[in-house]
Design a protein around this motif. Structure first.
Motif, PDB file in Angstrom:
ATOM      1  N   GLY A  44      -2.486 -27.080  13.017  1.00 53.96           N
ATOM      2  CA  GLY A  44      -2.726 -28.422  12.490  1.00 53.96           C
ATOM      3  C   GLY A  44      -1.426 -29.086  12.090  1.00 53.96           C
ATOM      4  N   PRO A  45      -1.500 -30.297  11.554  1.00 57.58           N
ATOM      5  CA  PRO A  45      -0.290 -31.021  11.151  1.00 57.58           C
ATOM      6  C   PRO A  45       0.585 -30.181  10.219  1.00 57.58           C
ATOM      7  CG  PRO A  45      -2.220 -32.450  11.009  1.00 57.58           C
ATOM      8  CD  PRO A  45      -2.738 -31.069  11.294  1.00 57.58           C
ATOM      9  N   LEU A  46       1.901 -30.414  10.341  1.00 57.27           N
ATOM     10  CA  LEU A  46       2.870 -29.670   9.537  1.00 57.27           C
ATOM     11  C   LEU A  46       3.491 -30.644   8.532  1.00 57.27           C
ATOM     12  CD1 LEU A  46       4.590 -27.649  12.422  1.00 57.27           C
ATOM     13  CD2 LEU A  46       2.578 -27.019  11.059  1.00 57.27           C
ATOM     14  N   PRO A  47       2.861 -30.849   7.393  1.00 57.96           N
ATOM     15  CA  PRO A  47       3.337 -31.869   6.456  1.00 57.96           C
ATOM     16  C   PRO A  47       4.694 -31.495   5.857  1.00 57.96           C
ATOM     17  CG  PRO A  47       1.591 -30.562   5.451  1.00 57.96           C
ATOM     18  CD  PRO A  47       1.647 -30.167   6.897  1.00 57.96           C
ATOM     19  N   ALA A  48       5.521 -32.503   5.649  1.00 58.59           N
ATOM     20  CA  ALA A  48       6.805 -32.280   5.003  1.00 58.59           C
ATOM     21  C   ALA A  48       6.592 -31.968   3.526  1.00 58.59           C
ATOM     22  CB  ALA A  48       7.693 -33.506   5.162  1.00 58.59           C
ATOM     23  N   GLY A  49       7.510 -31.177   2.982  1.00 59.66           N
ATOM     24  CA  GLY A  49       7.430 -30.860   1.565  1.00 59.66           C
ATOM     25  C   GLY A  49       7.577 -29.373   1.313  1.00 59.66           C
ATOM     26  N   GLU A  50       7.149 -28.972   0.119  1.00 59.11           N
ATOM     27  CA  GLU A  50       7.313 -27.581  -0.272  1.00 59.11           C
ATOM     28  C   GLU A  50       6.166 -26.725   0.257  1.00 59.11           C
ATOM     29  OE1 GLU A  50       8.794 -26.042  -4.312  1.00 59.11           O
ATOM     30  OE2 GLU A  50       6.626 -25.631  -4.375  1.00 59.11           O
ATOM     31  N   TRP A  51       6.497 -25.756   1.104  1.00 56.81           N
ATOM     32  CA  TRP A  51       5.574 -24.732   1.561  1.00 56.81           C
ATOM     33  C   TRP A  51       5.856 -23.459   0.776  1.00 56.81           C
ATOM     34  CZ3 TRP A  51       3.042 -24.635   6.842  1.00 56.81           C
ATOM     35  CH2 TRP A  51       2.899 -25.913   7.362  1.00 56.81           C
ATOM     36  N   ARG A  52       4.922 -22.503   0.857  1.00 49.85           N
ATOM     37  CA  ARG A  52       5.094 -21.259   0.112  1.00 49.85           C
ATOM     38  C   ARG A  52       4.641 -20.078   0.968  1.00 49.85           C
ATOM     39  NH1 ARG A  52       0.943 -22.624  -3.940  1.00 49.85           N
ATOM     40  NH2 ARG A  52       0.466 -24.199  -2.372  1.00 49.85           N
ATOM     41  N   VAL A  53       5.520 -19.105   1.106  1.00 48.42           N
ATOM     42  CA  VAL A  53       5.108 -17.808   1.621  1.00 48.42           C
ATOM     43  C   VAL A  53       4.474 -17.051   0.462  1.00 48.42           C
ATOM     44  CG1 VAL A  53       5.895 -15.590   2.512  1.00 48.42           C
ATOM     45  CG2 VAL A  53       6.878 -17.709   3.403  1.00 48.42           C
ATOM     46  N   ALA A  80       6.198   1.119   1.288  1.00 49.77           N
ATOM     47  CA  ALA A  80       5.486   0.070   0.556  1.00 49.77           C
ATOM     48  C   ALA A  80       4.514  -0.642   1.489  1.00 49.77           C
ATOM     49  CB  ALA A  80       6.483  -0.927  -0.034  1.00 49.77           C
ATOM     50  N   VAL A  81       3.602  -1.407   0.887  1.00 53.73           N
ATOM     51  CA  VAL A  81       2.700  -2.280   1.631  1.00 53.73           C
ATOM     52  C   VAL A  81       2.758  -3.656   0.986  1.00 53.73           C
ATOM     53  CG1 VAL A  81       0.352  -2.746   2.394  1.00 53.73           C
ATOM     54  CG2 VAL A  81       1.167  -0.369   2.239  1.00 53.73           C
ATOM     55  N   LEU A  82       3.270  -4.632   1.740  1.00 56.12           N
ATOM     56  CA  LEU A  82       3.327  -6.017   1.284  1.00 56.12           C
ATOM     57  C   LEU A  82       2.428  -6.858   2.178  1.00 56.12           C
ATOM     58  CD1 LEU A  82       7.177  -6.469   0.687  1.00 56.12           C
ATOM     59  CD2 LEU A  82       5.425  -5.690  -0.932  1.00 56.12           C
ATOM     60  N   ASP A  83       1.558  -7.618   1.570  1.00 58.13           N
ATOM     61  CA  ASP A  83       0.674  -8.527   2.303  1.00 58.13           C
ATOM     62  C   ASP A  83       1.366  -9.871   2.494  1.00 58.13           C
ATOM     63  OD1 ASP A  83      -1.320  -6.618   2.421  1.00 58.13           O
ATOM     64  OD2 ASP A  83      -2.220  -7.259   0.529  1.00 58.13           O
ATOM     65  N   LEU A  84       0.940 -10.594   3.536  1.00 59.46           N
ATOM     66  CA  LEU A  84       1.634 -11.814   3.944  1.00 59.46           C
ATOM     67  C   LEU A  84       0.652 -12.959   4.122  1.00 59.46           C
ATOM     68  CD1 LEU A  84       4.307 -13.139   4.941  1.00 59.46           C
ATOM     69  CD2 LEU A  84       3.753 -12.256   7.232  1.00 59.46           C
ATOM     70  N   GLY A  85       1.010 -14.132   3.587  1.00 59.99           N
ATOM     71  CA  GLY A  85       0.188 -15.323   3.751  1.00 59.99           C
ATOM     72  C   GLY A  85       1.026 -16.581   3.652  1.00 59.99           C
ATOM     73  N   LEU A  86       0.372 -17.757   3.781  1.00 55.60           N
ATOM     74  CA  LEU A  86       1.096 -19.025   3.832  1.00 55.60           C
ATOM     75  C   LEU A  86       0.260 -20.146   3.225  1.00 55.60           C
ATOM     76  CD1 LEU A  86       3.642 -20.539   4.987  1.00 55.60           C
ATOM     77  CD2 LEU A  86       2.235 -21.023   7.013  1.00 55.60           C
ATOM     78  N   PHE A  87       0.947 -21.008   2.444  1.00 52.52           N
ATOM     79  CA  PHE A  87       0.357 -22.238   1.924  1.00 52.52           C
ATOM     80  C   PHE A  87       1.285 -23.398   2.258  1.00 52.52           C
ATOM     81  CE2 PHE A  87      -1.885 -19.083  -0.381  1.00 52.52           C
ATOM     82  CZ  PHE A  87      -3.083 -19.653  -0.797  1.00 52.52           C
ATOM     83  N   ASP A  88       0.703 -24.545   2.635  1.00 50.42           N
ATOM     84  CA  ASP A  88       1.489 -25.750   2.816  1.00 50.42           C
ATOM     85  C   ASP A  88       1.305 -26.643   1.586  1.00 50.42           C
ATOM     86  OD1 ASP A  88      -0.860 -27.265   3.047  1.00 50.42           O
ATOM     87  OD2 ASP A  88      -0.755 -27.417   5.226  1.00 50.42           O
ATOM     88  N   PRO A  89       1.886 -27.839   1.529  1.00 52.81           N
ATOM     89  CA  PRO A  89       1.752 -28.670   0.337  1.00 52.81           C
ATOM     90  C   PRO A  89       0.305 -29.043   0.006  1.00 52.81           C
ATOM     91  CG  PRO A  89       3.578 -29.449   1.670  1.00 52.81           C
ATOM     92  CD  PRO A  89       2.877 -28.406   2.484  1.00 52.81           C
ATOM     93  N   GLU A  90      -0.591 -28.923   0.996  1.00 49.84           N
ATOM     94  CA  GLU A  90      -1.986 -29.310   0.764  1.00 49.84           C
ATOM     95  C   GLU A  90      -2.909 -28.130   0.537  1.00 49.84           C
ATOM     96  OE1 GLU A  90      -2.928 -31.678   4.149  1.00 49.84           O
ATOM     97  OE2 GLU A  90      -1.352 -33.156   3.741  1.00 49.84           O
ATOM     98  N   TYR A 145       0.397 -11.238  -6.749  1.00 48.47           N
ATOM     99  CA  TYR A 145       0.717 -12.242  -5.740  1.00 48.47           C
ATOM    100  C   TYR A 145       1.960 -13.020  -6.164  1.00 48.47           C
ATOM    101  CZ  TYR A 145      -3.981 -11.014  -4.342  1.00 48.47           C
ATOM    102  OH  TYR A 145      -5.094 -10.310  -3.964  1.00 48.47           O
ATOM    103  N   GLN A 146       2.964 -13.028  -5.277  1.00 47.12           N
ATOM    104  CA  GLN A 146       4.238 -13.687  -5.550  1.00 47.12           C
ATOM    105  C   GLN A 146       4.480 -14.761  -4.493  1.00 47.12           C
ATOM    106  OE1 GLN A 146       6.295 -13.028  -8.099  1.00 47.12           O
ATOM    107  NE2 GLN A 146       5.256 -11.212  -8.944  1.00 47.12           N
ATOM    108  N   GLU A 147       4.903 -15.947  -4.940  1.00 41.11           N
ATOM    109  CA  GLU A 147       5.150 -17.063  -4.041  1.00 41.11           C
ATOM    110  C   GLU A 147       6.644 -17.273  -3.827  1.00 41.11           C
ATOM    111  OE1 GLU A 147       3.192 -20.476  -5.588  1.00 41.11           O
ATOM    112  OE2 GLU A 147       1.176 -19.757  -5.036  1.00 41.11           O
ATOM    113  N   LEU A 148       7.006 -17.525  -2.573  1.00 36.08           N
ATOM    114  CA  LEU A 148       8.380 -17.837  -2.209  1.00 36.08           C
ATOM    115  C   LEU A 148       8.396 -19.248  -1.625  1.00 36.08           C
ATOM    116  CD1 LEU A 148       9.348 -14.481  -0.425  1.00 36.08           C
ATOM    117  CD2 LEU A 148       9.662 -15.096  -2.832  1.00 36.08           C
ATOM    118  N   PRO A 149       8.836 -20.254  -2.379  1.00 36.30           N
ATOM    119  CA  PRO A 149       8.817 -21.631  -1.874  1.00 36.30           C
ATOM    120  C   PRO A 149       9.949 -21.900  -0.891  1.00 36.30           C
ATOM    121  CG  PRO A 149       9.688 -21.564  -4.106  1.00 36.30           C
ATOM    122  CD  PRO A 149       9.255 -20.168  -3.781  1.00 36.30           C
TER     123      PRO A 149
END
Length: 390
Positions: free
Chosen positions: A78-87, A41-51, A16-20
């Motif tokens: 839901g709310p889109l908080p400001a800050g660092e998100w990560r793919v 190739a097969v790459l999986d995709l997801g998302l994290f917000d600052p919370e 698992y690799q994060e792209l901020p």
């Protein structure tokens, strides 16, 4: 735009690799699109917000949109908080010479595609009445299904209606590594007239497990030991899925033992007892069944059927109590425990195999036999598994 190249060395360092990336305050949406050569190739995709967690679509989608009100299935509005998100990218399959990728991120106005209107509620086939204790009834269902919230082909409403048309009373919706479908379950259950159980499938390349019950997300990147403790802490029930199934077989180290094991799965060659023998060697967990239904063309929901003897429609309570029987389908032969006996229904011409290996030919549509502790199986003359009950 984020560009790069993933190599087998990257995968060895971390699957698992994060792209901020930064999200300013007050944006209307977060949109992500992933591009790479899917033939190599097969790459999986997801998302994290600052919370924390905001969604997962694995390899099923090329992109997604998240807004305060709506989101692409698999992701949480839901709310889109400001800050660092990560793919979050999962390096599921990476060729020897690597694969180039491109991630396009936008915070401008965007909307996810609308879902189709729910289908009409279908007619339900007549319900089978199996012998049950006073105040209880046996419900036919399926403990493992998927929708468009992961890699399935149907919406939750469509899946619920299909299950009702198959004669099922309940259904666990267990999309991969996400809980986004949970918010839809109450409306879909009311629309289709079926009980829907919240769940999700913790999915990795070393094995899969269903967590049934809680709305809390569990981090699939953590060791499987934590899946078990986290699900228990949240009041959920964990099941190891299809433990003998080629590259999807269970290979996680696990000191503890989940309460359930999905022995009967559509991958099971019902003439070969390998999953049953694996479970006996594993030495713990109550056997259950699940179709792992994804889309039209698959074997349908309820193949196999997991029967639960419920009180007040409490599906999870019946699971916890072990009031379980499994049959090949909702209309097939079935074995149920009742009043200290085992009742064999529609099993004439088959053979009952007891926990000690003793065999008894069944000669009538309804037969009652003394029941010992342990698992009973019903098999055809050619060895085909027809039903079992713990």
């Amino acid at each position: 735009m984020i560009r790069g190249r993933w190599t087998p060395a990257d995968r060895a360092a971390s699957i698992y690799q994060e792209l901020p990336f930064e999200v300013p305050a007050g944006v209307p949406a977060v949109s992500v699109r992933l591009r790479y050569d899917r033939s190599r190739a097969v790459l999986d995709l997801g998302l994290f917000d600052p919370e924390g967690f905001r969604g997962w679509s694995g390899g099923a989608r090329e992109g997604f949109v998240v807004t305060p009100e709506r989101a692409t299935p698999g992701y949480l509005p839901g709310p889109l908080p400001a800050g660092e998100w990560r793919v979050l990218l999962g390096l599921h399959r990476v060729p020897a010479d690597g694969v180039e990728y491109e991630v396009e991120i936008s915070t401008g106005a965007a909307e996810p595609e609308p879902e189709p209107a729910p289908p009409p509620r279908p007619e339900r086939p007549p319900r089978r009445e199996l012998p049950a204790a006073e105040g209880r009834r046996w419900l036919a269902g399926d403990l493992h299904t998927h929708t468009v919230h992961s890699d399935g082909g149907l919406t939750v409403h469509q899946l619920a209606c299909l299950a009702r048309s198959r004669g099922l009373d309940y259904l666990a919706v267990t999309d991969h590594n996400t809980t986004s479908h949970h918010a839809v379950l109450p409306a879909a259950a009311a629309h289709a007239g079926i009980l829907l159980v919240a769940g999700f499938e913790l999915t990795t390349d070393r094995g899969h497990a269903n967590c049934l019950g809680p709305d809390r997300w569990i981090d699939f990147r953590r060791p499987a030991e934590e899946w078990l403790t986290d699900s228990e802490a949240a009041g959920g029930l964990l099941s190891i899925n299809h433990p003998v199934d080629g590259e999807m077989s269970w290979r996680h180290p696990l000191r503890g033992r989940p309460p359930f094991v999905e022995i009967w799965h559509t991958s099971w060659d019902r003439y070969a007892p390998a999953p049953f023998e694996w479970w006996e060697a594993w030495g713990a967990g109550v056997p259950i069944g699940g179709s792992d239904f994804h889309r039209t063309g698959d074997l349908p929901p309820g193949w196999p059927t997991t029967w639960l003897e419920v009180e007040d429609d409490d599906v999870l309570g019946a699971l916890r109590a072990g009031r379980i029987a499994i049959s090949a389908g909702p209309d097939g032969p079935v074995l149920v425990r009742h009043d200290g006996e085992l009742v064999v229904l529609e099993g004439e011409g088959a053979t009952l195999v007891g926990p000690d290996g003793a065999r008894r030919r069944i000669e009538a549509p309804r037969v009652r036999v003394p029941a010992a502790e342990g698992t009973y199986r019903l098999v055809a003359d050619d060895g085909l598994a027809l039903a079992l009950t713990p």
